[in-house]
Design an enzyme around this catalytic site. Structure first.
Site, short mmCIF file in Angstrom:
data_model
loop_
_atom_site.label_atom_id
_atom_site.label_comp_id
_atom_site.label_asym_id
_atom_site.label_seq_id
_atom_site.Cartn_x
_atom_site.Cartn_y
_atom_site.Cartn_z
N HIS A 53 59.71 25.26 31.02
CA HIS A 53 60.34 24.65 30.89
C HIS A 53 61.39 24.04 32.15
O HIS A 53 62.24 23.58 32.40
CB HIS A 53 61.54 25.21 30.03
CG HIS A 53 60.65 25.18 28.17
ND1 HIS A 53 59.54 25.73 27.75
CD2 HIS A 53 61.49 24.22 27.41
CE1 HIS A 53 59.61 25.13 26.98
NE2 HIS A 53 60.44 24.60 26.27
N HIS A 105 61.94 34.62 28.90
CA HIS A 105 61.84 34.51 30.95
C HIS A 105 62.81 35.50 31.53
O HIS A 105 63.74 35.95 30.34
CB HIS A 105 61.91 33.08 31.24
CG HIS A 105 60.89 32.43 31.09
ND1 HIS A 105 59.92 32.18 31.45
CD2 HIS A 105 61.05 31.19 29.84
CE1 HIS A 105 58.72 30.93 31.12
NE2 HIS A 105 59.40 30.67 30.00
#
Length: 140
Positions: A53, A105
């Site tokens: 992303h 993440h």
């Protein structure tokens, strides 16, 4: 902005398509697992480094900023560039921070995604501009 201008449109398309392939290559190369080992849909979704992303956000947004800068008139280029790149940086920052906040993440994954995406957009921009200059000088 890009309507009727083939070069910026080709740059955007080429930058994003090759950048996505680069991101997939990086994920397969490193293969780091996500924090909290959340159940995922597949092997590609289970890897976390670099953040896809963050990479795609910075790649797309900085590619758009380069294209906008290339189309700007010389008189307004500084202001247009500052707005385009400032917006790209701010939106990329928000995307990356959201990935860390959601626990999907590690911060290093996001930083690597930002660097890879912005770096790929810059590299592709330099190559693209160099090719256009080479073609222009060869046509004379």
């Amino acid at each position: 902005m890009v309507a009727g201008r083939r070069a910026p449109a080709a740059y955007l398309l080429g930058s994003v398509v090759t950048g996505v392939a680069f991101g997939i290559f990086l994920k397969k190369t490193f293969g780091f697992i996500r924090p909290h080992h959340a159940p995922m849909l597949g092997e590609e979704a289970a890897t976390s480094f670099p953040s896809g992303h963050a990479l795609l956000a910075s790649l797309l947004l900085f590619s758009i900023a380069f294209a906008v800068l290339r189309c700007a008139s010389p008189a307004g280029r500084f202001r247009v560039g500052a707005l385009a790149f400032g917006s790209a940086a701010a939106l990329s920052l928000l995307v990356g921070l959201s990935r860390v906040h959601l626990g999907l993440h590690w911060p290093t994954d996001v930083v690597a995604g930002w660097a890879a995406g912005a770096g790929w957009a810059l590299l592709f921009s330099l190559v693209f501009v160099g090719q256009k200059r080479e073609l222009a000088s060869g046509a004379k």
